[in-house]
Motif scaffolding. Sequence first.
Motif, PDB file in Angstrom:
ATOM      1  N   THR A 290       4.938  13.100  -0.996  1.00  0.00           N
ATOM      2  CA  THR A 290       5.580  11.940  -0.100  1.00  0.00           C
ATOM      3  C   THR A 290       4.360  10.750   0.138  1.00  0.00           C
ATOM      4  O   THR A 290       3.331  10.942   0.330  1.00  0.00           O
ATOM      5  N   PHE A 291       4.702   9.754   0.525  1.00  0.00           N
ATOM      6  CA  PHE A 291       4.149   8.749   0.287  1.00  0.00           C
ATOM      7  C   PHE A 291       5.194   7.403   1.310  1.00  0.00           C
ATOM      8  O   PHE A 291       6.852   7.925   1.928  1.00  0.00           O
ATOM      9  N   ILE A 292       4.049   7.055   2.266  1.00  0.00           N
ATOM     10  CA  ILE A 292       4.731   5.533   3.198  1.00  0.00           C
ATOM     11  C   ILE A 292       4.350   4.665   2.755  1.00  0.00           C
ATOM     12  O   ILE A 292       3.050   4.746   2.485  1.00  0.00           O
ATOM     13  N   LEU A 293       5.166   3.518   2.360  1.00  0.00           N
ATOM     14  CA  LEU A 293       5.002   2.078   1.714  1.00  0.00           C
ATOM     15  C   LEU A 293       4.988   1.385   2.410  1.00  0.00           C
ATOM     16  O   LEU A 293       5.729   1.139   3.718  1.00  0.00           O
TER      17      LEU A 293
ATOM     18  N   PRO B 151      -4.807  10.783   4.738  1.00  0.00           N
ATOM     19  CA  PRO B 151      -4.244  10.005   3.346  1.00  0.00           C
ATOM     20  C   PRO B 151      -4.669   9.457   2.773  1.00  0.00           C
ATOM     21  O   PRO B 151      -5.764   8.314   3.371  1.00  0.00           O
ATOM     22  N   THR B 152      -4.370   9.763   1.653  1.00  0.00           N
ATOM     23  CA  THR B 152      -5.320   8.752   0.560  1.00  0.00           C
ATOM     24  C   THR B 152      -4.240   7.365   0.760  1.00  0.00           C
ATOM     25  O   THR B 152      -3.487   7.488   0.504  1.00  0.00           O
TER      26      THR B 152
ATOM     27  N   TYR C 205       1.048  -1.148  -0.259  1.00  0.00           N
ATOM     28  CA  TYR C 205       0.015  -0.938  -0.208  1.00  0.00           C
ATOM     29  C   TYR C 205       0.659   1.189  -0.246  1.00  0.00           C
ATOM     30  O   TYR C 205       1.959   1.118   0.713  1.00  0.00           O
ATOM     31  N   ALA C 206       0.767   2.117  -0.859  1.00  0.00           N
ATOM     32  CA  ALA C 206       0.938   3.359  -0.368  1.00  0.00           C
ATOM     33  C   ALA C 206       0.390   4.223  -0.137  1.00  0.00           C
ATOM     34  O   ALA C 206      -0.878   4.813  -0.972  1.00  0.00           O
ATOM     35  N   PHE C 207       0.628   5.102   0.466  1.00  0.00           N
ATOM     36  CA  PHE C 207      -0.299   5.669   1.410  1.00  0.00           C
ATOM     37  C   PHE C 207      -0.010   7.828   1.242  1.00  0.00           C
ATOM     38  O   PHE C 207       1.757   8.303   1.518  1.00  0.00           O
TER      39      PHE C 207
ATOM     40  N   ALA D 216       0.369  -6.824   5.576  1.00  0.00           N
ATOM     41  CA  ALA D 216       0.735  -8.075   6.830  1.00  0.00           C
ATOM     42  C   ALA D 216       0.810  -6.781   8.041  1.00  0.00           C
ATOM     43  O   ALA D 216      -0.204  -6.101   8.923  1.00  0.00           O
ATOM     44  N   THR D 217       1.765  -5.595   7.359  1.00  0.00           N
ATOM     45  CA  THR D 217       1.637  -4.419   8.216  1.00  0.00           C
ATOM     46  C   THR D 217       0.506  -3.230   8.042  1.00  0.00           C
ATOM     47  O   THR D 217       0.163  -3.078   9.398  1.00  0.00           O
ATOM     48  N   THR D 218       0.052  -3.119   7.148  1.00  0.00           N
ATOM     49  CA  THR D 218      -1.103  -2.652   6.815  1.00  0.00           C
ATOM     50  C   THR D 218      -2.706  -2.787   7.148  1.00  0.00           C
ATOM     51  O   THR D 218      -3.415  -2.119   8.005  1.00  0.00           O
ATOM     52  N   VAL D 219      -2.169  -4.270   8.033  1.00  0.00           N
ATOM     53  CA  VAL D 219      -3.313  -4.928   9.196  1.00  0.00           C
ATOM     54  C   VAL D 219      -3.148  -4.880  10.032  1.00  0.00           C
ATOM     55  O   VAL D 219      -3.894  -5.716  10.722  1.00  0.00           O
TER      56      VAL D 219
END
Length: 216
Positions: free
Chosen positions: A154-157, A119-120, A106-108, A161-164
Amino acid sequence: MAAYLLFKSVESRIHSCRYSQGIYKGIYCDWSEPISGVSEIIKLKPDMWKEWIAQTKCFLENDQFQSYRPTIDRINTDPSIGYRLSNIAMLPFGQNSYKAQAKPVYAFEMGNNQSNVIPTFRRYDSITDAKKDLGLPKLENDTGVFTNTQDGKTFILQSSATTVGEQSVELDSNESEQKVYTGYIPIGQVEIDGQLYTINQPFTFEQMQIKLKNQA
């Protein structure tokens, strides 16, 4: 050389699982020290040992290029099964890395507007797809730090597993200097001359993890 590389690979898995390093957090490892793991593989998994020897020869013939190095890979990625004799196989480092990159990320996109604290995000089938779409030659996920694109975004990748929330972000232990970021939390509103303004409280942080519900 084959035995040495197997020893170092088993030792690395034991250490990473024991200390919950990065992607190894919560993953079970059946061995407490590397010698027993090496002995079991050589004696009880002869086919894997033959493949390991053959890949070691390939590694040496290709000037010890990292992509050819043999590594221990889990067949079933269930963390509770983890690294045990019945669930491991030999896989060249290059294929192992590709396998890891082929997982969804996921790219936030983090907004520059102080009032925009939500963030989107976009979901990609692999980090390779994210690199291509965002135009970044090097991109790492699960570091908890920001990545800036050439067009100023600016993004966070993060991995799935981390996103949930199944695992936490963890900075690389080799990170020599941690960057400090500033964020803003809306704490109220005030009206001035008929105009409503949002009051934001600034805060600083070194890394961030974003958790989403009902995502996979």
